[in-house]
Design a protein around this motif. Structure first.
Motif, PDB file in Angstrom:
ATOM      1  N   GLU A 172      64.316  63.873  26.874  1.00  0.00           N
ATOM      2  CA  GLU A 172      64.597  62.658  27.630  1.00  0.00           C
ATOM      3  C   GLU A 172      63.991  61.493  26.852  1.00  0.00           C
ATOM      4  O   GLU A 172      62.795  61.489  26.567  1.00  0.00           O
ATOM      5  CB  GLU A 172      63.961  62.758  29.019  1.00  0.00           C
ATOM      6  CG  GLU A 172      64.216  61.555  29.884  1.00  0.00           C
ATOM      7  CD  GLU A 172      63.555  61.698  31.241  1.00  0.00           C
ATOM      8  OE1 GLU A 172      62.883  60.740  31.662  1.00  0.00           O
ATOM      9  OE2 GLU A 172      63.711  62.774  31.867  1.00  0.00           O
TER      10      GLU A 172
ATOM     11  N   LYS B 279      67.840  55.341  29.974  1.00  0.00           N
ATOM     12  CA  LYS B 279      67.301  56.687  29.820  1.00  0.00           C
ATOM     13  C   LYS B 279      68.422  57.581  29.304  1.00  0.00           C
ATOM     14  O   LYS B 279      69.530  57.568  29.835  1.00  0.00           O
ATOM     15  CB  LYS B 279      66.773  57.194  31.160  1.00  0.00           C
ATOM     16  CG  LYS B 279      66.228  58.605  31.110  1.00  0.00           C
ATOM     17  CD  LYS B 279      65.544  58.992  32.397  1.00  0.00           C
ATOM     18  CE  LYS B 279      66.543  59.407  33.431  1.00  0.00           C
ATOM     19  NZ  LYS B 279      65.936  60.025  34.619  1.00  0.00           N
ATOM     20  N   TYR B 280      68.127  58.348  28.265  1.00  0.00           N
ATOM     21  CA  TYR B 280      69.092  59.284  27.683  1.00  0.00           C
ATOM     22  C   TYR B 280      68.511  60.688  27.780  1.00  0.00           C
ATOM     23  O   TYR B 280      67.411  60.951  27.292  1.00  0.00           O
ATOM     24  CB  TYR B 280      69.376  58.940  26.220  1.00  0.00           C
ATOM     25  CG  TYR B 280      69.950  57.559  26.055  1.00  0.00           C
ATOM     26  CD1 TYR B 280      71.302  57.331  26.258  1.00  0.00           C
ATOM     27  CD2 TYR B 280      69.144  56.475  25.733  1.00  0.00           C
ATOM     28  CE1 TYR B 280      71.841  56.060  26.137  1.00  0.00           C
ATOM     29  CE2 TYR B 280      69.672  55.206  25.603  1.00  0.00           C
ATOM     30  CZ  TYR B 280      71.019  55.007  25.805  1.00  0.00           C
ATOM     31  OH  TYR B 280      71.540  53.756  25.682  1.00  0.00           O
TER      32      TYR B 280
ATOM     33  N   ASN C 225      73.311  62.615  28.739  1.00  0.00           N
ATOM     34  CA  ASN C 225      73.514  62.324  30.164  1.00  0.00           C
ATOM     35  C   ASN C 225      74.763  63.032  30.692  1.00  0.00           C
ATOM     36  O   ASN C 225      75.554  62.455  31.445  1.00  0.00           O
ATOM     37  CB  ASN C 225      73.589  60.822  30.414  1.00  0.00           C
ATOM     38  CG  ASN C 225      72.275  60.125  30.120  1.00  0.00           C
ATOM     39  OD1 ASN C 225      71.257  60.767  29.936  1.00  0.00           O
ATOM     40  ND2 ASN C 225      72.297  58.822  30.063  1.00  0.00           N
TER      41      ASN C 225
ATOM     42  N   TYR D  97      76.670  56.237  29.174  1.00  0.00           N
ATOM     43  CA  TYR D  97      76.277  57.625  29.408  1.00  0.00           C
ATOM     44  C   TYR D  97      75.717  57.766  30.795  1.00  0.00           C
ATOM     45  O   TYR D  97      75.102  56.923  31.343  1.00  0.00           O
ATOM     46  CB  TYR D  97      75.225  58.061  28.384  1.00  0.00           C
ATOM     47  CG  TYR D  97      75.778  58.194  27.006  1.00  0.00           C
ATOM     48  CD1 TYR D  97      76.594  59.252  26.670  1.00  0.00           C
ATOM     49  CD2 TYR D  97      75.474  57.244  26.032  1.00  0.00           C
ATOM     50  CE1 TYR D  97      77.096  59.384  25.382  1.00  0.00           C
ATOM     51  CE2 TYR D  97      75.978  57.372  24.760  1.00  0.00           C
ATOM     52  CZ  TYR D  97      76.787  58.442  24.431  1.00  0.00           C
ATOM     53  OH  TYR D  97      77.279  58.583  23.172  1.00  0.00           O
TER      54      TYR D  97
END
Length: 194
Positions: free
Chosen positions: A136, A143-144, A176, A194
């Motif tokens: 993460e 946030k990916y 994601n 994403y």
């Protein structure tokens, strides 16, 4: 190139010298026919063998990559993000498949280019992780979550025919939940949703 020309010239001189030493025309004709037919035949057979050997090596490397479950490092490229999203690092959480946190903290980011209020950066995660682990990455306000890493053989064509394998690389991963190919590298642009 000069060495190749010198070798060919030396080879021809040796052939001419041998031709002169031969007693009759029939022997000379057989020698030159052997050279004219034999050299191209050897080149074609050598090429075919190199292609066959390359395919065999690629199949073995593919088998090895399919069995590999550990990725040595990860490089991501972030393109056209607001410059305010980048500092000198990004917060990363590394979990295994069971959800246990294995590592968390800041990872290095290198700002490659800045124009006005936009920036391009490179992210490095240099710790080994399993292909079923979860990474993460928090970059600015986004946030990916990277999961489902797949590996493939890193190969290129050889000059004499057939592919040459150079180990494994990441082929694709879910970002994601969206399957994304890596190609030479993973590129994430600001417009990507994403």
């Amino acid at each position: 190139m000069a060495n190749l020309i010198l070798l060919v010239a030396l080879f021809l001189l040796v052939l001419i010298f041998i031709s002169i030493k031969l007693k009759n025309g029939k022997q000379r004709l057989l020698l030159w026919l052997g050279v004219v037919i034999g050299i191209p035949l050897l080149l074609v057979l050598g090429y075919k063998w190199a292609v066959w050997q390359g395919k065999k090596d690629l199949a073995a490397a593919t088998q090895q990559c399919n069995e590999k479950t550990l990725v040595d490092e990860l490089t991501l490229y972030f393109s056209d993000f607001p410059a305010s999203d980048f500092r000198d690092s990004a917060f990363t959480i590394h979990r295994n498949a069971a959800g246990v946190v294995l590592d968390s903290g800041r990872q290095a980011i290198v700002i490659d280019k800045k124009e006005k209020n936009r920036a391009w950066a490179t992210y490095f995660y240099k710790y080994p992780f399993a292909t079923n682990d979860v990474l993460e990455i928090r970059m600015g306000k986004r946030k990916y979550v990277l999961t489902g890493f797949r590996l493939t053989v890193l190969a290129h064509g050889a000059m004499l025919g057939g592919p040459v394998a150079h180990g494994c690389m990441i082929d694709s991963a879910n970002i994601n939940g969206k399957r994304t190919p890596f190609g030479q590298n993973m590129l994430i642009t600001w417009e990507d949703r994403y």
